[in-house]
Enzyme design. Structure first.
Site, mmCIF file in Angstrom:
data_model
loop_
_atom_site.group_PDB
_atom_site.id
_atom_site.type_symbol
_atom_site.label_atom_id
_atom_site.label_comp_id
_atom_site.label_asym_id
_atom_site.label_seq_id
_atom_site.Cartn_x
_atom_site.Cartn_y
_atom_site.Cartn_z
ATOM 1 N N GLY A 37 0.820 -1.200 0.000
ATOM 2 C CA GLY A 37 0.000 0.000 0.000
ATOM 3 C C GLY A 37 0.857 1.254 0.000
ATOM 4 O O GLY A 37 1.969 1.257 0.527
ATOM 5 N N ASN A 45 3.616 1.037 10.349
ATOM 6 C CA ASN A 45 2.599 -0.013 10.419
ATOM 7 C C ASN A 45 2.495 -0.650 11.793
ATOM 8 O O ASN A 45 1.467 -1.243 12.117
ATOM 9 C CB ASN A 45 2.888 -1.091 9.371
ATOM 10 C CG ASN A 45 2.429 -0.704 7.979
ATOM 11 O OD1 ASN A 45 2.612 0.433 7.569
ATOM 12 N ND2 ASN A 45 1.841 -1.632 7.255
ATOM 13 N N ASN A 105 1.777 -8.871 8.531
ATOM 14 C CA ASN A 105 0.428 -8.450 8.176
ATOM 15 C C ASN A 105 0.293 -8.392 6.661
ATOM 16 O O ASN A 105 1.141 -7.815 5.986
ATOM 17 C CB ASN A 105 0.135 -7.068 8.788
ATOM 18 C CG ASN A 105 -1.173 -6.455 8.332
ATOM 19 O OD1 ASN A 105 -1.231 -5.303 7.930
ATOM 20 N ND2 ASN A 105 -2.250 -7.208 8.391
ATOM 21 N N ARG A 187 2.915 8.325 6.213
ATOM 22 C CA ARG A 187 2.770 7.457 5.048
ATOM 23 C C ARG A 187 2.773 8.275 3.744
ATOM 24 O O ARG A 187 3.309 7.834 2.728
ATOM 25 C CB ARG A 187 1.492 6.622 5.161
ATOM 26 C CG ARG A 187 1.585 5.559 6.241
ATOM 27 C CD ARG A 187 0.259 4.835 6.439
ATOM 28 N NE ARG A 187 -0.075 3.956 5.331
ATOM 29 C CZ ARG A 187 0.254 2.663 5.257
ATOM 30 N NH1 ARG A 187 0.969 2.098 6.220
ATOM 31 N NH2 ARG A 187 -0.116 1.928 4.232
ATOM 32 N N HIS A 254 -8.706 -4.828 8.166
ATOM 33 C CA HIS A 254 -7.473 -5.466 7.711
ATOM 34 C C HIS A 254 -6.285 -5.217 8.642
ATOM 35 O O HIS A 254 -5.240 -5.832 8.458
ATOM 36 C CB HIS A 254 -7.157 -4.937 6.309
ATOM 37 C CG HIS A 254 -6.102 -5.692 5.568
ATOM 38 N ND1 HIS A 254 -6.139 -7.063 5.400
ATOM 39 C CD2 HIS A 254 -4.959 -5.269 4.951
ATOM 40 C CE1 HIS A 254 -5.073 -7.446 4.699
ATOM 41 N NE2 HIS A 254 -4.351 -6.382 4.420
ATOM 42 N N TRP A 255 -6.459 -4.336 9.615
ATOM 43 C CA TRP A 255 -5.330 -3.907 10.457
ATOM 44 C C TRP A 255 -5.552 -4.305 11.915
ATOM 45 O O TRP A 255 -5.656 -3.447 12.778
ATOM 46 C CB TRP A 255 -5.162 -2.397 10.339
ATOM 47 C CG TRP A 255 -4.076 -1.975 9.408
ATOM 48 C CD1 TRP A 255 -3.350 -2.742 8.567
ATOM 49 C CD2 TRP A 255 -3.597 -0.629 9.241
ATOM 50 N NE1 TRP A 255 -2.449 -1.987 7.883
ATOM 51 C CE2 TRP A 255 -2.574 -0.692 8.264
ATOM 52 C CE3 TRP A 255 -3.935 0.601 9.812
ATOM 53 C CZ2 TRP A 255 -1.882 0.451 7.857
ATOM 54 C CZ3 TRP A 255 -3.246 1.727 9.391
ATOM 55 C CH2 TRP A 255 -2.229 1.656 8.431
#
Length: 276
Positions: A37, A45, A105, A187, A254-255
């Site tokens: 991503g 992360n 992950n 990010r 998703h995290w």
């Protein structure tokens, strides 16, 4: 937060892989492998997990994958799972890490699996949050989260608002308001340095037929509302690996390590402590 020390290692191909670390250098190593991503990196992360693992007596290792963070970002090549795995493994060995528990992950989970298959003596345990690479690549493209990740990443029009939207897609809507602005900004700074090839030319295999080869203890954590890697894939590990624990979280995307940070830290550390 624990102070992070940074090192860079030149690996095959002339690429530089950056590794951050925290904790006692003589403590058992835990390597955190981040997902893909725009803007991803090891520290960003897993920022909510570092202190808990250091306080529990672990050496926390945070590589930036090739194409991400502060590591080399080559253009004009396929970003294969083997490339990610080989470059980060070579950097870890150069960093003095010869055995570790792997925490991965998404794409990082796939890397953890391939590293374990390629170097079984290296991996002590596996902790994976919604690991990828356990289905055909095309099957992931039909997931709703992937469709939402279409963006102008890589163009001059990519801006902070678009970065925030992409990060928000990774989590359950309940959690989206809790995403710190600092995380989005961190990010975004990385994303502006990344070539489009990092995502457009990413190539991942289906490792599910090889899951029976994984004999190390495995802990799989999944959000029930994950729109990128379906929670049903947790059964692949339960059905095919000999030593597996699995936990599913409701109203979680998703995290897991971010959305359920306190629970993730407690469960994962308990799992690792029992196998020290």
């Amino acid at each position: 937060m624990a102070d992070l020390k940074h090192a860079s290692h030149r690996v095959t191909g002339g690429y530089d892989i950056v590794i951050a670390e925290a904790g006692d250098a003589s403590a058992p190593a835990v390597v955190f492998l981040h997902g893909s991503g725009p803007g991803a990196s090891g520290a960003s992360n897993f920022r909510q997990n570092i202190d808990a693992f250091v306080d529990a007596g672990y050496r926390v290792i945070l590589p930036d994958l090739i194409g991400y963070g502060g590591s080399s970002k080559p253009e004009g090549l396929d970003y294969t799972l083997q490339l990610f795995t080989d470059t980060v493994y070579e950097a870890l060995v150069a960093h003095g890490v010869t055995s570790a528990s792997l925490v991965g992950n998404s794409l990082g989970g796939g890397i953890a699996l391939l590293m374990t298959l390629d170097h079984p003596e290296f991996t002590k345990n596996l902790v994976m949050m919604a690991p990828g690479c356990v289905a055909e690549r095309e099957s992931y493209f039909v997931m709703p989260g992937i469709a939402k990740m279409v963006s102008n990443f890589g163009s001059p029009d990519f801006d902070l608002a678009e970065q925030k939207r992409l990060v928000s897609n990774l989590v359950h809507p309940d959690f989206a308001p809790n995403i710190p602005d600092a995380l989005v900004e961190e990010r975004f700074a990385v994303a502006r340095t990344q070539p489009k090839d990092v995502l457009v030319r990413m190539r991942t295999p289906d490792l599910s037929p090889r899951l029976p080869e994984i004999t190390q203890p495995v802990f799989v954590l999944w959000g029930l509302n994950d729109e990128f890697c379906p929670e049903a894939h947790s059964r692949l590990f339960l059905d095919h690996c000999p030593d597996v624990r699995a936990i599913t979280f409701v109203r979680t995307g998703h995290w897991v390590q971010v959305e359920r940070a306190a629970e993730f830290n407690a469960y994962a550390i308990e799992f690792l402590n029992a196998r020290r």
